[in-house]
Every structure is written in structure tokens, then in C-alpha cells.
Enzyme design. Sequence first.
Site, PDB file in Angstrom:
ATOM      1  CE  LYS A  42     -19.764  54.464  56.828  1.00  0.00           C
ATOM      2  NZ  LYS A  42     -20.280  54.632  58.207  1.00  0.00           N
ATOM      3  NE  ARG A 140     -22.358  59.105  63.967  1.00  0.00           N
ATOM      4  CZ  ARG A 140     -21.695  58.189  63.272  1.00  0.00           C
ATOM      5  NH1 ARG A 140     -20.478  58.459  62.831  1.00  0.00           N
ATOM      6  NH2 ARG A 140     -22.224  57.021  62.998  1.00  0.00           N
ATOM      7  CG  HIS A 176     -22.645  53.648  65.243  1.00  0.00           C
ATOM      8  ND1 HIS A 176     -22.342  52.453  64.616  1.00  0.00           N
ATOM      9  CD2 HIS A 176     -21.629  54.498  64.943  1.00  0.00           C
ATOM     10  CE1 HIS A 176     -21.184  52.591  63.970  1.00  0.00           C
ATOM     11  NE2 HIS A 176     -20.739  53.811  64.155  1.00  0.00           N
ATOM     12  NE  ARG A 231     -25.000  49.798  61.948  1.00  0.00           N
ATOM     13  CZ  ARG A 231     -25.328  49.917  63.240  1.00  0.00           C
ATOM     14  NH1 ARG A 231     -26.469  49.407  63.682  1.00  0.00           N
ATOM     15  NH2 ARG A 231     -24.550  50.556  64.074  1.00  0.00           N
ATOM     16  CE1 TYR A 277       7.060  72.830  45.670  1.00  0.00           C
ATOM     17  CE2 TYR A 277       5.846  70.786  45.984  1.00  0.00           C
ATOM     18  CZ  TYR A 277       6.123  71.913  45.236  1.00  0.00           C
ATOM     19  OH  TYR A 277       5.475  72.120  44.057  1.00  0.00           O
ATOM     20  CB  CYS A 324       4.689  66.891  45.483  1.00  0.00           C
ATOM     21  SG  CYS A 324       6.471  67.019  45.762  1.00  0.00           S
ATOM     22  CG  MET A 325      -1.676  68.117  44.311  1.00  0.00           C
ATOM     23  SD  MET A 325      -2.396  69.506  43.430  1.00  0.00           S
ATOM     24  CE  MET A 325      -2.393  70.765  44.687  1.00  0.00           C
ATOM     25  CG  ASP A 326       0.204  66.581  40.959  1.00  0.00           C
ATOM     26  OD1 ASP A 326      -0.988  66.413  41.256  1.00  0.00           O
ATOM     27  OD2 ASP A 326       0.707  67.700  40.735  1.00  0.00           O
TER      28      ASP A 326
END
Length: 386
Positions: A42, A140, A176, A231, A277, A324-326
Site C-alpha cells: 500500500k 478502527r 489487526h 502480513r 527563514y 525550506c520547501m525546496d
Amino acid sequence: MTDLELATSRTWAEIDLDALEHNAKTLRALLNPSAKFLAVVKANAYGHGSIECARKLQQFGADWLAVATIPEGITLRQNGITLPILCLGQTDTNLAPLMAEYEITQAVGDSQNAKALSDYVASAGKTLRIHIKVDTGMSRTGFYWPDDEAGKISVAREIYEVCNMTGLYAEGLFTHFAVADDDPEFTRLQLRKLLEAEKYLAGLGYKFEILHSAASVGVLNYPEAHLNMGRFGLVLYGYASTETGNEDSDLGLQPVMTVKSRITAVRNLPAGATISYGRTHTLKRDSVIAVLPIGYADGLHRVLSNNYGVKVHGAVCPVLGRVCMDMTMIDVTDIPGVMAGDVATIFDGELMPIAAKNAGTIIHELVCAPSMRVPRVYVENGIMRI
Ligand SMILES: *Cc1c(COP(=O)(O)O)cnc(C)c1O
């Protein structure tokens, strides 16, 4: 420029399919020989690339694969995967035609869901395979298995009705575990509840072909929980513990994913300069700073700002200032000769547990984190390819 050169020009994840095969072999040997081997792929095989991993696992001889969504299963079917596929997540019943068309076995956790699937099947003249989920303490999904006798009889009857709905073939019964890593008492209680549910169903005349309960840590810690199928999720990808990795394990699992990033710039900055930042780090000395083209949009969590180190030339270099983001800045002052174009290792088998600890999370979340922007590059039979 080749496609491989392009893929490894910025930030990428190396996926060692040989390690995946090694882990699968190791785990197969631990599993009760009569039990089936289910590989959980998954979430894009925990970030490793579901098509490539599923192919390797099918080739290896896994008996089953598991996904969390029907589209994940369809992707596998459209790419040559013929193994039985179990969809572990509960699915919108409007997707029933797709389950039938792509032969995906669906987990079912309540009667309403089962009835809607059966209604579709009845009108379409098809059969759906399902595995019935019993909620033994995870709270769940699943039929909640109660403590009182009257309750047990009533839930068993409800499950029995589902098993006999038109067009549904209830092949499996499963649960589970919530605390397989640290609470034997509760885990054994959960297992007893599943076995009890099975017994009550047998009493009503319904026998399941496949009974299963244990995920990775459950298989490792509880041989009695292997039942008819194990599993395997995180362990397949090389980690025996969700938190400490392989620190306390002698299984010899090999981490499959290594995230790398190619330094874009190396800069000399004076003492007193503030980094990134928020100016959360001030250089205490004249420093050499390397800029990495990886940020939180690539899967390097921002919570690791000022709180992590990546490897350059084998030495650990601290992250300075905010991620940072990048981009992310690291201190390479003490490592001679670092140049733009050199490769930093962001996550590997050693770093992953440290990152998990510092980020306050588990390795599961970190391996899933590399985003769409991070190309997966595969190593198979020692050869690297995309
Ligand atoms: C994700 C999942 C697994 C695999 O868990 P790991 O801890 O990674 O082995 C197994 N069973 C179910 C129901 C799951 O949702």
C-alpha cells in the site's frame, strides 16, 4: 543526458530491489511454513514504488499482496501483477464493479458495507471475494467482538449472514493488532478474540480458508499469531522496529530505501550570519555551508530543522536553520573538499531511526514521505536503472 542522470541530478530515492528480495527470503524463513506470505505494498509500497516492488515480490514467490485502496490495486493489475490482492482499507461500495473487474479481494468490516457489495454483485451476476475484519481492540474498522456471551452470539450471527450473502465469498477472517510492539497481554487478548470469533463461526457451520492477524512486528514477536498468513509491511522494507530500526535486531534485514541529494552550492559565510527563514541559527564561526536541493516538499520534514544531520563523504553534517520547501542548509565546515555536485545521504538505514526519533514519528511515516517530485531509482542485480 540520460534519463538516469536526469533522475539523479537533484534529489532521489534509491530503491534496492536486491535488499527487498533478501528481506522477503529472510522473513519467509521465519514464517510458519504452512502460512501464506502477504506483502503489503500500500501507499506506493511505503514510498518505494509499488509496481517495481510488487513485480519483485511476485517473482520472489509471495502468495498475496495488500493495498489500502482500489486504485492502488488497479495500478498493480494494469502492470502485470496477477497475485491475489487484498484491499485492507474499507472502500466506498460504488467501487464494487472495479473490485470485480480487477479481481481485488476486499476487506469488509460491517454488514451495511457487505450488503451494498452483495447488492451490486447480485445485479451484475458476479462474485466478490472478501475477508471479514474483526475489531478485537484496534477500534478502527471491523465487527466489534464483545465480551459478553449474548453479544458474541449476536455478532457471530451477523458475520455468518454476511458470509452467506449472494455473490460474496468470505475467504478470510482477520484482525489487526494495536500494540504488537509493546504489550503482549493485550496482543494475546486480541488474538484470543479472533480465534474465538472463528470458533463461533465454525459453530454456525462456516469455515474460513484463511485466518490472519499479524503484521510485521506481530509476526516477529508472536509465532502463535502466524495462523494461515503473515502480513509483512515495514520489515520487508528493511526495518525490524518502527522506532529503532535494526538497532536491537539480529535478523540482518537490509534497508531498501536510501534518499540522496546532490549539493547545489558550497558557500563560505562569516560568523554571525543567520541561516534560513526565521533566523533560527546564527553561525558561531566562519563556516562552510552546503545547500541541498531537498525540502519538506520532497519529504524532509520541517520539524527536523536544527535537529538532524545528513551524511556527506560519510560524515554527519548538521542541518542549520529551518528546512525550506525546496532547500536545506547544512554545515560542512569540518569536512574538507566538499563541492557542488557531491552527493549527500539524507536517509539510510542508520539515519532513518534518528530522523524518526528527532521528528517524533515512526519509520513508516518517513519512508512514505518522499514526494512525487523525488524520482525512484532502482538497483537490481547490482545495476542501477530508473
Ligand atoms: C498497513 C497494514 C499492515 C502492515 O503493517 P506493518 O506494520 O508495516 O507490517 C498489515 N495489516 C494491516 C491491516 C495494515 O493496515
